[in-house]
Design a protein around this motif. Sequence first.
Motif, PDB file in Angstrom:
ATOM      1  N   UNK A  90       0.923  -1.311   0.073  1.00  0.00           N
ATOM      2  CA  UNK A  90      -0.004  -0.069   0.035  1.00  0.00           C
ATOM      3  C   UNK A  90       0.831   1.225   0.011  1.00  0.00           C
ATOM      4  N   UNK A  91       1.901   1.111   0.898  1.00  0.00           N
ATOM      5  CA  UNK A  91       2.997   2.387   0.808  1.00  0.00           C
ATOM      6  C   UNK A  91       3.436   2.553  -0.375  1.00  0.00           C
ATOM      7  N   UNK A  92       3.988   1.338  -1.052  1.00  0.00           N
ATOM      8  CA  UNK A  92       4.765   1.502  -2.428  1.00  0.00           C
ATOM      9  C   UNK A  92       3.616   2.250  -3.305  1.00  0.00           C
ATOM     10  N   UNK A  93       2.493   1.525  -3.448  1.00  0.00           N
ATOM     11  CA  UNK A  93       1.707   2.079  -4.542  1.00  0.00           C
ATOM     12  C   UNK A  93       1.300   3.593  -4.261  1.00  0.00           C
ATOM     13  N   UNK A  94       1.350   3.998  -3.028  1.00  0.00           N
ATOM     14  CA  UNK A  94       1.018   5.342  -2.827  1.00  0.00           C
ATOM     15  C   UNK A  94       2.230   6.214  -3.232  1.00  0.00           C
ATOM     16  N   UNK A  97       2.045   6.710  -6.806  1.00  0.00           N
ATOM     17  CA  UNK A  97       0.938   7.527  -7.409  1.00  0.00           C
ATOM     18  C   UNK A  97       1.011   8.928  -7.249  1.00  0.00           C
ATOM     19  N   UNK A  98       1.630   9.366  -6.022  1.00  0.00           N
ATOM     20  CA  UNK A  98       1.784  10.638  -5.389  1.00  0.00           C
ATOM     21  C   UNK A  98       3.078  11.301  -6.171  1.00  0.00           C
ATOM     22  N   UNK A  99       4.063  10.615  -5.951  1.00  0.00           N
ATOM     23  CA  UNK A  99       5.364  11.405  -6.171  1.00  0.00           C
ATOM     24  C   UNK A  99       6.187  10.996  -7.579  1.00  0.00           C
ATOM     25  N   UNK A 100       5.416   9.917  -8.150  1.00  0.00           N
ATOM     26  CA  UNK A 100       6.015   9.616  -9.466  1.00  0.00           C
ATOM     27  C   UNK A 100       4.982   9.431 -10.882  1.00  0.00           C
ATOM     28  N   UNK A 101       3.807   9.854 -10.294  1.00  0.00           N
ATOM     29  CA  UNK A 101       2.443   9.686 -11.324  1.00  0.00           C
ATOM     30  C   UNK A 101       2.304   8.349 -11.968  1.00  0.00           C
ATOM     31  N   UNK A 102       2.557   7.217 -11.056  1.00  0.00           N
ATOM     32  CA  UNK A 102       2.538   5.803 -11.920  1.00  0.00           C
ATOM     33  C   UNK A 102       1.193   5.524 -11.092  1.00  0.00           C
ATOM     34  N   UNK A 103       0.376   5.288 -11.951  1.00  0.00           N
ATOM     35  CA  UNK A 103      -1.029   4.825 -11.522  1.00  0.00           C
ATOM     36  C   UNK A 103      -1.811   6.454 -10.987  1.00  0.00           C
ATOM     37  N   UNK A 104      -3.221   6.218 -11.337  1.00  0.00           N
ATOM     38  CA  UNK A 104      -4.081   7.595 -10.876  1.00  0.00           C
ATOM     39  C   UNK A 104      -4.554   7.659  -9.608  1.00  0.00           C
ATOM     40  N   UNK A 105      -4.599   8.826  -9.124  1.00  0.00           N
ATOM     41  CA  UNK A 105      -5.344   8.827  -7.775  1.00  0.00           C
ATOM     42  C   UNK A 105      -6.679   8.064  -7.515  1.00  0.00           C
ATOM     43  N   UNK A 106      -7.546   8.344  -8.592  1.00  0.00           N
ATOM     44  CA  UNK A 106      -8.787   7.620  -8.410  1.00  0.00           C
ATOM     45  C   UNK A 106      -8.760   6.308  -8.471  1.00  0.00           C
ATOM     46  N   UNK A 107      -7.909   5.809  -9.304  1.00  0.00           N
ATOM     47  CA  UNK A 107      -7.697   4.358  -9.522  1.00  0.00           C
ATOM     48  C   UNK A 107      -6.561   3.661  -8.353  1.00  0.00           C
ATOM     49  N   UNK A 312      12.985   7.632  -4.677  1.00  0.00           N
ATOM     50  CA  UNK A 312      11.874   6.649  -4.398  1.00  0.00           C
ATOM     51  C   UNK A 312      12.373   5.531  -3.269  1.00  0.00           C
ATOM     52  N   UNK A 313      13.491   4.909  -3.311  1.00  0.00           N
ATOM     53  CA  UNK A 313      13.848   3.892  -2.321  1.00  0.00           C
ATOM     54  C   UNK A 313      13.738   4.553  -0.928  1.00  0.00           C
ATOM     55  N   UNK A 314      14.376   5.763  -0.816  1.00  0.00           N
ATOM     56  CA  UNK A 314      14.502   6.548   0.391  1.00  0.00           C
ATOM     57  C   UNK A 314      13.132   6.938   1.130  1.00  0.00           C
ATOM     58  N   UNK A 315      12.251   7.423   0.267  1.00  0.00           N
ATOM     59  CA  UNK A 315      10.800   7.797   0.664  1.00  0.00           C
ATOM     60  C   UNK A 315      10.011   6.443   0.924  1.00  0.00           C
ATOM     61  N   UNK A 316      10.180   5.573   0.234  1.00  0.00           N
ATOM     62  CA  UNK A 316       9.402   4.256   0.505  1.00  0.00           C
ATOM     63  C   UNK A 316       9.665   3.910   1.893  1.00  0.00           C
ATOM     64  N   UNK A 317      10.903   3.834   2.244  1.00  0.00           N
ATOM     65  CA  UNK A 317      11.611   3.259   3.623  1.00  0.00           C
ATOM     66  C   UNK A 317      10.732   4.265   4.649  1.00  0.00           C
ATOM     67  N   UNK A 318      10.949   5.549   4.476  1.00  0.00           N
ATOM     68  CA  UNK A 318      10.498   6.643   5.292  1.00  0.00           C
ATOM     69  C   UNK A 318       9.077   6.382   5.641  1.00  0.00           C
ATOM     70  N   UNK A 319       8.051   6.384   4.721  1.00  0.00           N
ATOM     71  CA  UNK A 319       6.868   6.320   4.699  1.00  0.00           C
ATOM     72  C   UNK A 319       6.503   4.832   5.501  1.00  0.00           C
ATOM     73  N   UNK A 320       6.926   3.741   5.050  1.00  0.00           N
ATOM     74  CA  UNK A 320       6.612   2.506   5.695  1.00  0.00           C
ATOM     75  C   UNK A 320       7.070   2.364   7.128  1.00  0.00           C
TER      76      UNK A 320
END
Length: 350
Positions: A90-94, A97-107, A312-320
């Motif tokens: 969930x953290x990875x996909x978020x 979506x938010x920082x890399x535009x990969x996948x839509x917010x609505x989706x 992305x690696x650093x942000x993902x670690x931070x959020x998780x």
Amino acid sequence: MHMADALVTPIVGCTMLAAAAGVTAYSVNKIRKEEDIQSKIPLMGVVGAFVFAAQMINFSIPGTGSSGHITGGVLLAAILGPEAGFLSLVSILTVQCLFFGDGGLLALGCNIINMGFFSCFIGYKLIYKNIINKNYSKKRIMIAAILASIFGLQCGAFSVVLETLASGVTKLPFTTFVVFMQPIHLAIGIVEGIVTGLVLNFLYQNRPDILEKSSITKNYKNSKKKVISIILVAALVVGGGISLLASSNPDGLEWSILKTSGTEELRVSDYIHEKLAKVQNKTAFLLDYGFNADNISVSEETVGKVIAGSVGVIITIGIIVSLSYLFIIGKKSYAVGDKVNGIEDKFKDK
């Protein structure tokens, strides 16, 4: 298999987001009850970051002109458990979506269910665990990983078709779309299963104690800190280096859309979709995993991808890690409240 907003209506998007929130709440409640969850948090962070980096690598599917990438759900679940694995995804996909535009917010809810729920709770829990059945061996791990990855990805791919059907996307008729979606994701699932099996077999041979609920109780000279450091370095190398070798072919979903509708990307022009697109353009500071600028040189594009992967690696670690510690604080508060209530009840009885 990241869905764009154009593939879903607001009703479908919100329904799937509610479903994703429900599974997330269930997972949070489960991991709060785990005794060793606090010691697992650093591992959640680095393994999640490794999966984020691995998802940047699209591999070509021979003879199709398509590509695919691993979802990582079975891998995360096999190491962390299905609930912690799901929360990491969930953290990875978020982040994507938010920082890399990969996948839509609505989706986003669709993507969480399609890639997270089906791989962690269906592929892993129903397939992988039943094949392993606590009898770990290299052969069992490989077979379980392949079958679980295939099953989870097939469920996720079919879910995409159902979501577009429910959204009334006329350019993607059910029969034609499913005929393209299922076979291409079968091929992707086989590759993901092999990759997952290889990684899990490496861990089984070198650090089987970090596999979820492993019954192996050997002593290891290397501390978990060293293992975490190794996985972190691997994530940075994959995200900031190896990802440069990713295939430029459309992924399985884009390829299926192209074969079905004649175009890789569908567009919807209405208030909600346009508003969400503007929001995402503002938050995605590394859109499409690179520098978002015109007339960019090849060297600048390469540097952008390296930076995007590393950030992305650093942000993902931070959020998780941050979200997980919030869960632990909640657990401690809940436990303290129970003790206080218990003491009060005893005094009342007296």
